[in-house]
Scaffold this motif. Structure first.
Motif, short mmCIF file in Angstrom:
data_model
loop_
_atom_site.label_atom_id
_atom_site.label_comp_id
_atom_site.label_asym_id
_atom_site.label_seq_id
_atom_site.Cartn_x
_atom_site.Cartn_y
_atom_site.Cartn_z
N LEU A 64 55.33 37.54 25.82
CA LEU A 64 54.01 37.92 25.31
C LEU A 64 53.65 39.35 25.70
O LEU A 64 53.78 39.75 26.85
CB LEU A 64 52.95 36.97 25.88
N ASP A 65 53.21 40.13 24.71
CA ASP A 65 52.70 41.49 24.94
C ASP A 65 51.20 41.46 24.69
O ASP A 65 50.76 41.48 23.53
CB ASP A 65 53.40 42.48 24.01
N ILE A 66 50.40 41.41 25.76
CA ILE A 66 48.96 41.24 25.62
C ILE A 66 48.31 42.41 24.89
O ILE A 66 47.33 42.23 24.15
CB ILE A 66 48.31 41.02 27.01
N VAL A 67 48.84 43.62 25.07
CA VAL A 67 48.25 44.79 24.39
C VAL A 67 48.42 44.66 22.87
O VAL A 67 47.50 44.94 22.11
CB VAL A 67 48.89 46.09 24.89
N THR A 296 31.52 42.54 33.15
CA THR A 296 32.90 42.89 33.48
C THR A 296 33.16 42.67 34.96
O THR A 296 34.25 42.23 35.37
CB THR A 296 33.18 44.36 33.11
N LEU A 297 32.16 42.95 35.80
CA LEU A 297 32.26 42.69 37.23
C LEU A 297 32.41 41.20 37.50
O LEU A 297 33.20 40.77 38.34
CB LEU A 297 31.02 43.23 37.94
N ILE A 298 31.65 40.38 36.76
CA ILE A 298 31.75 38.93 36.90
C ILE A 298 33.17 38.46 36.59
O ILE A 298 33.69 37.52 37.20
CB ILE A 298 30.75 38.22 35.97
N GLY A 299 33.82 39.14 35.64
CA GLY A 299 35.20 38.81 35.28
C GLY A 299 36.23 39.43 36.20
O GLY A 299 37.43 39.37 35.91
N ALA A 300 35.77 40.05 37.31
CA ALA A 300 36.67 40.67 38.31
C ALA A 300 37.50 41.78 37.71
O ALA A 300 38.70 41.92 37.98
CB ALA A 300 37.57 39.61 38.95
N GLY A 301 36.85 42.60 36.86
CA GLY A 301 37.55 43.74 36.28
C GLY A 301 37.83 44.81 37.32
O GLY A 301 37.13 44.92 38.33
N HIS A 302 38.85 45.62 37.09
CA HIS A 302 39.18 46.75 37.95
C HIS A 302 37.99 47.73 37.95
O HIS A 302 37.28 47.84 36.93
CB HIS A 302 40.44 47.43 37.42
N PRO A 303 37.75 48.46 39.04
CA PRO A 303 36.64 49.42 39.07
C PRO A 303 36.63 50.39 37.88
O PRO A 303 35.56 50.70 37.33
CB PRO A 303 36.86 50.18 40.39
N LEU A 304 37.80 50.85 37.46
CA LEU A 304 37.86 51.75 36.30
C LEU A 304 37.50 51.00 35.01
O LEU A 304 36.94 51.58 34.08
CB LEU A 304 39.25 52.37 36.18
N GLN A 332 41.82 47.28 30.98
CA GLN A 332 42.24 46.36 32.06
C GLN A 332 43.73 46.06 31.97
O GLN A 332 44.43 46.03 32.98
CB GLN A 332 41.43 45.06 31.97
N ALA A 333 44.23 45.85 30.76
CA ALA A 333 45.65 45.52 30.56
C ALA A 333 46.55 46.69 30.94
O ALA A 333 47.66 46.49 31.44
CB ALA A 333 45.89 45.12 29.11
N LEU A 334 46.08 47.91 30.69
CA LEU A 334 46.88 49.09 31.01
C LEU A 334 46.85 49.40 32.51
O LEU A 334 47.85 49.85 33.08
CB LEU A 334 46.38 50.30 30.21
N ILE A 335 45.70 49.18 33.14
CA ILE A 335 45.57 49.47 34.57
C ILE A 335 46.26 48.39 35.41
O ILE A 335 47.02 48.69 36.34
CB ILE A 335 44.09 49.58 34.98
N CYS A 336 45.98 47.13 35.09
CA CYS A 336 46.57 45.99 35.82
C CYS A 336 47.57 45.30 34.90
O CYS A 336 47.28 44.25 34.32
CB CYS A 336 45.49 45.02 36.28
N LYS A 337 48.74 45.90 34.76
CA LYS A 337 49.74 45.40 33.83
C LYS A 337 50.21 44.00 34.24
O LYS A 337 50.53 43.78 35.41
CB LYS A 337 50.92 46.36 33.75
N ASN A 358 45.60 35.08 37.17
CA ASN A 358 46.56 35.48 36.16
C ASN A 358 46.05 36.72 35.41
O ASN A 358 44.96 36.72 34.84
CB ASN A 358 46.76 34.32 35.17
N ARG A 359 46.84 37.76 35.41
CA ARG A 359 46.40 39.04 34.85
C ARG A 359 46.17 38.98 33.34
O ARG A 359 45.29 39.67 32.81
CB ARG A 359 47.41 40.14 35.19
N ILE A 360 46.97 38.19 32.64
CA ILE A 360 46.80 38.06 31.19
C ILE A 360 45.49 37.34 30.89
O ILE A 360 44.69 37.77 30.05
CB ILE A 360 47.98 37.29 30.56
N LEU A 361 45.25 36.23 31.59
CA LEU A 361 44.03 35.47 31.36
C LEU A 361 42.78 36.25 31.77
O LEU A 361 41.73 36.13 31.15
CB LEU A 361 44.10 34.14 32.14
N ARG A 362 42.92 37.08 32.80
CA ARG A 362 41.76 37.88 33.21
C ARG A 362 41.43 38.92 32.13
O ARG A 362 40.26 39.22 31.87
CB ARG A 362 42.02 38.58 34.54
N VAL A 363 42.44 39.47 31.48
CA VAL A 363 42.20 40.39 30.36
C VAL A 363 41.42 39.69 29.26
O VAL A 363 40.44 40.23 28.72
CB VAL A 363 43.54 40.94 29.80
#
Length: 392
Positions: A64-67, A296-304, A332-337, A358-363
């Motif tokens: 799977l390629d999430i991007v 986005t913070l609630i979803g635990a997104g990266h600071p950027l 998010q997908a590009l920062i936290c691959k 899971n990084r994919i599900l978090r995206v």
């Protein structure tokens, strides 16, 4: 004959319908034994090409390629698919049966006996897109809440409970509840697919056909097959095989809200001077930016990613072509691959903790949450701007 089977004699043909529960060990045995006993000319199964491929290839999600998924605007579809699949997996984990095993058993048994197989179901992406497109705003909210509820549910079922689901009275009760709670969803997921399945079964070659279906489709498919045999129904599936286009009203609304906001901001500068104009601009930017960033913070997104949500929301909310959720998810997908391990555990991680791990599900979670935050902010900030105008 089993209570979950129907034998139809129509126009010189024999069509045997097998109603299954998708995580039933007994259904697997019944499907195999029925095909071996009847030796039909054709076996039809309630699968489309993509679902058949995913059942045969358990490692599909590892590629799977999430991007690419996000760029195809299929993030919401993927999340819905994963939630539904995960719910079924939890239902069958106590008895060691995976969703679709009975369909796979039908395909494998037919192939062993050199019997042609027909994939009779409508493509899952068409079904999900139609369910979303035909729903009202309130219906979409109920659909999202149902998906989220099933995601975080820890319900498990015994083998006995699963077999009870296949019985007619239990199934009728479930269909009635679905029709009452979400009538549009019931129409798209059940009624339209009954017609689609019946038509594909009817168009199958041979005098004898065995069709493997979910038990909830038995009555509807039987009724449609009888109508097809009596020519009380056409075989054209074009109308239910496409995603409904947005009506003129929907397209107008998509542009009307941004145009109204821009108009109010301009009016603020014209009639209230620089002070009111900048106040309206500030209201729009802060409400949209803060709400999108908080969700986005609630979803635990990266600071950027959180910063991206704050910056992009005021702009994306004025452009129907690019949504805030898309921008946030891509960043998010590009920062936290995603890692290989995320792909390997994707279906098992559709839980409250797993979504954040899971990084994919978090995206995908951030796609949904930032979209919700931005949507709420559009109406709140719009109301704030209107209030500022009335204070003139």
């Amino acid at each position: 004959m089993s209570q979950t089977q129907r034998v139809l004699k129509l126009n010189g043909r024999t069509i045997t319908l097998i109603g299954t529960a998708h995580v039933s060990a007994e259904s697997i045995t019944e499907v195999k034994e029925t095909i071996k006993k009847l030796k039909p000319d054709c076996v039809a199964v309630e699968l489309d090409d993509k679902r058949a491929e995913s059942i045969k290839n358990q490692d599909k999600y590892k590629q799977l390629d999430i991007v690419k998924v996000l760029r195809r605007n299929e993030g919401f579809l993927l999340m819905a698919n994963l939630v539904l699949a995960s719910f079924q997996r939890r239902m069958g984990q106590n008895i060691g049966v995976k969703p679709g095993d009975e369909m796979l058993a039908g395909i494998q048994t037919a192939e062993e006996m050199k019997i042609p197989v027909v994939l009779a179901d409508r493509p899952i992406q068409i079904t999900l897109k139609r369910a979303w497109a035909k729903n009202s705003l309130w219906g979409k909210c109920k659909l999202l809440s149902a998906l989220l509820t099933s995601m975080f549910s820890k319900d498990e079922m015994t083998a006995e409970q699963i077999e009870e689901i296949k019985q007619k009275n239990e199934m009728d009760s479930m269909m009635a509840e679905l029709a009452e709670f979400m009538p549009v969803i019931k129409n798209v997921l059940i009624d339209e697919r009954n017609l689609y399945l019946a038509t594909k079964i009817w168009q199958s070659d041979g005098k004898s056909v065995v069709a493997v279906l979910g038990a909830g489709h038995l009555d509807g498919v039987e009724e449609c097959l009888k109508k097809l045999s009596e020519k009380k129904m056409g075989e054209n599936l074009d109308e239910i095989s496409v995603v409904p286009k947005k009506g003129s009203f929907g397209k107008i609304i998509g542009w009307l809200i941004p145009a109204a906001i821009i108009g109010l901001i301009i009016a603020g500068f014209i009639y209230g001077g620089t002070k009111l104009g900048y106040k309206n601009v500030q209201s729009w930017i802060l409400w949209n930016g803060i709400m999108a960033a908080v969700f986005t913070l609630i979803g635990a997104g990266h600071p950027l990613t959180i910063l991206t949500a704050f910056v992009s929301a005021p702009l994306c909310s004025l452009c129907p072509f690019v949504g805030t959720g898309f921008v946030v998810a891509i960043v998010q997908a590009l920062i936290c691959k995603p890692k290989v391990s995320d792909m390997e555990t994707l279906q098992d991680d559709v839980t409250f903790k797993g979504v954040y791990k899971n990084r994919i599900l978090r995206v995908l979670l951030l796609l949904i949450l930032s979209t919700i935050g931005s949507s709420i902010a559009t109406f709140v900030s719009g109301a704030d701007i209107i209030q500022n105008m009335f204070s003139l």
